[in-house]
Write a protein that holds these residues in place. Structure first.
Motif, PDB file in Angstrom:
ATOM      1  N   SER A 111     -26.380   3.632  -1.785  1.00 49.76           N
ATOM      2  CA  SER A 111     -25.657   4.752  -2.819  1.00 49.76           C
ATOM      3  C   SER A 111     -23.810   5.382  -2.109  1.00 49.76           C
ATOM      4  CB  SER A 111     -26.983   6.147  -2.669  1.00 49.76           C
ATOM      5  OG  SER A 111     -26.798   6.554  -1.194  1.00 49.76           O
ATOM      6  N   ARG A 148     -17.874   4.793  -3.302  1.00 50.18           N
ATOM      7  CA  ARG A 148     -16.914   4.169  -3.404  1.00 50.18           C
ATOM      8  C   ARG A 148     -16.500   3.873  -4.152  1.00 50.18           C
ATOM      9  NH1 ARG A 148     -15.778   2.836   2.446  1.00 50.18           N
ATOM     10  NH2 ARG A 148     -17.618   3.877   3.645  1.00 50.18           N
ATOM     11  N   ARG A 171     -14.255  14.407   7.632  1.00 51.92           N
ATOM     12  CA  ARG A 171     -15.133  13.395   6.873  1.00 51.92           C
ATOM     13  C   ARG A 171     -16.640  14.195   6.854  1.00 51.92           C
ATOM     14  NH1 ARG A 171     -16.443   7.504   4.896  1.00 51.92           N
ATOM     15  NH2 ARG A 171     -14.297   7.186   5.848  1.00 51.92           N
ATOM     16  N   ARG A 224     -21.764  13.294  -8.799  1.00 57.06           N
ATOM     17  CA  ARG A 224     -23.224  12.933  -8.808  1.00 57.06           C
ATOM     18  C   ARG A 224     -24.186  13.242  -9.148  1.00 57.06           C
ATOM     19  NH1 ARG A 224     -22.231  14.222  -3.652  1.00 57.06           N
ATOM     20  NH2 ARG A 224     -24.756  13.397  -2.693  1.00 57.06           N
ATOM     21  N   ARG A 254     -20.166  20.767   1.342  1.00 53.90           N
ATOM     22  CA  ARG A 254     -19.772  20.734  -0.283  1.00 53.90           C
ATOM     23  C   ARG A 254     -21.082  21.407  -1.087  1.00 53.90           C
ATOM     24  NH1 ARG A 254     -21.213  14.800  -0.596  1.00 53.90           N
ATOM     25  NH2 ARG A 254     -23.410  14.362   0.019  1.00 53.90           N
ATOM     26  N   ARG A 299     -26.634   9.761   1.423  1.00 56.69           N
ATOM     27  CA  ARG A 299     -26.582  11.649   1.901  1.00 56.69           C
ATOM     28  C   ARG A 299     -27.597  12.327   2.477  1.00 56.69           C
ATOM     29  NH1 ARG A 299     -23.422   8.479   3.843  1.00 56.69           N
ATOM     30  NH2 ARG A 299     -21.184   8.771   4.565  1.00 56.69           N
ATOM     31  N   ASP A 300     -28.656  12.039   0.650  1.00 56.31           N
ATOM     32  CA  ASP A 300     -29.136  12.760  -0.148  1.00 56.31           C
ATOM     33  C   ASP A 300     -30.173  12.590  -0.999  1.00 56.31           C
ATOM     34  OD1 ASP A 300     -27.785  11.233  -1.783  1.00 56.31           O
ATOM     35  OD2 ASP A 300     -27.286  13.491  -3.458  1.00 56.31           O
TER      36      ASP A 300
HETATM   37  O1   DC Z   1     -22.298   5.600   3.215  1.00 55.74           O
HETATM   38  P1   DC Z   1     -20.498   5.661   2.998  1.00 55.74           P
HETATM   39  O2   DC Z   1     -19.598   6.059   4.148  1.00 55.74           O
HETATM   40  O3   DC Z   1     -20.497   4.345   2.100  1.00 55.74           O
HETATM   41  O4   DC Z   1     -20.561   7.124   2.422  1.00 55.74           O
HETATM   42  C1   DC Z   1     -19.305   7.169   1.156  1.00 55.74           C
HETATM   43  C2   DC Z   1     -18.972   8.722   0.992  1.00 55.74           C
HETATM   44  O5   DC Z   1     -19.974   8.652  -0.067  1.00 55.74           O
HETATM   45  C3   DC Z   1     -19.791   9.503   1.861  1.00 55.74           C
HETATM   46  O6   DC Z   1     -18.196  10.265   2.440  1.00 55.74           O
HETATM   47  C4   DC Z   1     -19.566  10.519   0.792  1.00 55.74           C
HETATM   48  C5   DC Z   1     -20.315  10.101  -0.431  1.00 55.74           C
HETATM   49  N1   DC Z   1     -21.325  10.172  -0.210  1.00 55.74           N
HETATM   50  C6   DC Z   1     -22.484  11.130  -1.067  1.00 55.74           C
HETATM   51  O7   DC Z   1     -21.608  12.097  -1.345  1.00 55.74           O
HETATM   52  N2   DC Z   1     -23.733  10.556  -1.308  1.00 55.74           N
HETATM   53  C7   DC Z   1     -24.485   9.697  -0.865  1.00 55.74           C
HETATM   54  N3   DC Z   1     -26.055   8.906  -1.040  1.00 55.74           N
HETATM   55  C8   DC Z   1     -23.865   8.238  -0.479  1.00 55.74           C
HETATM   56  C9   DC Z   1     -22.649   8.515  -0.387  1.00 55.74           C
END
Ligand code: DC
Length: 227
Positions: free
Chosen positions: A36, A41, A182, A111, A189, A132-133
């Motif tokens: 995700s 990105r 980061r 999102r 958030r 992340r979620d």
């Molecule tokens: O895992 P990554 O470093 O490729 O993710 C890039 C950015 O995207 C990270 O700073 C937070 C965001 N992200 C997010 O908010 N929710 C997700 N499910 C995946 C990534």
């Protein structure tokens, strides 16, 4: 009643080894993989290429909704990512794109517009979802949720090793401080902040190699009867 396709959610902060674990798990189980973070990105890269400001929520939400992306598994080499026919597999991994991704990921409309697209990855025989979620918002009923942690210092050292950066350099200090900022942005958030789901299994990877983490994850999958 139909049996839902199983999902293993793999969440955690940057540089914790989620991507490696999710890729190895999906290969081991022969399940689909959702990266995700790559979607955030891609939104960031598209926005920068078309000079959209990273706080222009309406335009960014439009980009997220219509993202012309194709993921293709390259056996033994990971996943190739094309954006409107252009191979951006490497471009989206650059530090400045990751930083921009973290900014666009803070916008609720972005999102929201990526939500269904992520859920569409849930197809038989199963899905490993990295982000992340995944366990809190996208797949709240996933039968197994893993949340990986490791200290910011360990994660900075891993990142520096990948980039062949010595640990007592200014570049290392920058990598370390970028990881901290980061993490703060992702965790503070208001929409879908980085945090473990109540029913997540927390795996601290600071002292573990990828093989040990993979073995623990497979044990949990088998124990829960998912495979
Ligand atoms: O895992 P990554 O470093 O490729 O993710 C890039 C950015 O995207 C990270 O700073 C937070 C965001 N992200 C997010 O908010 N929710 C997700 N499910 C995946 C990534």
């Amino acid at each position: 009643m139909s049996v839902e396709t199983p999902v293993v959610a793999v969440d955690g902060p940057s540089g914790v080894g989620k991507g490696t674990l999710a890729l190895s798990l999906s290969a081991h189980l022969r399940w689909h993989l959702l990266d995700s973070g790559a979607l955030y990105r891609l939104v960031a890269l598209s926005a920068m290429r078309q000079r959209t400001a990273l706080d222009d929520e309406t335009t960014l939400a439009g980009i997220a909704r219509t993202l012309p992306v194709a993921f293709s598994v390259q056996p033994g080499q990971g996943v190739r990512i094309d954006l409107a026919g252009d191979d951006v597999t490497r471009a989206i991994r650059e530090e400045h794109v990751g930083d921009a991704a973290s900014r666009v990921a803070a916008l609720p409309a972005v999102r929201a517009n990526l939500l269904e697209r992520q859920r569409d990855f849930r197809t038989a025989p199963g899905l490993v979802a990295d982000g992340r979620d995944m366990g809190t918002v996208v797949f709240p009923h996933a039968p197994l949720k893993l949340f990986l942690t490791a200290s910011a210092e360990v994660r900075a050292r891993r990142r520096a090793a990948q980039l062949s950066v010595p640990e007592n350099s200014a570049t290392f200090e920058k990598i370390y401080s970028d990881i901290i900022s980061r993490d703060q942005r992702d965790a503070s958030r208001t929409t879908a902040p980085l945090k473990p789901a109540d029913d997540a299994v927390i795996l601290d990877t600071s002292e573990l190699g990828i093989d040990q983490v993979l073995r623990q994850a497979i044990t949990l999958i088998v124990d829960r009867g998912l495979q």
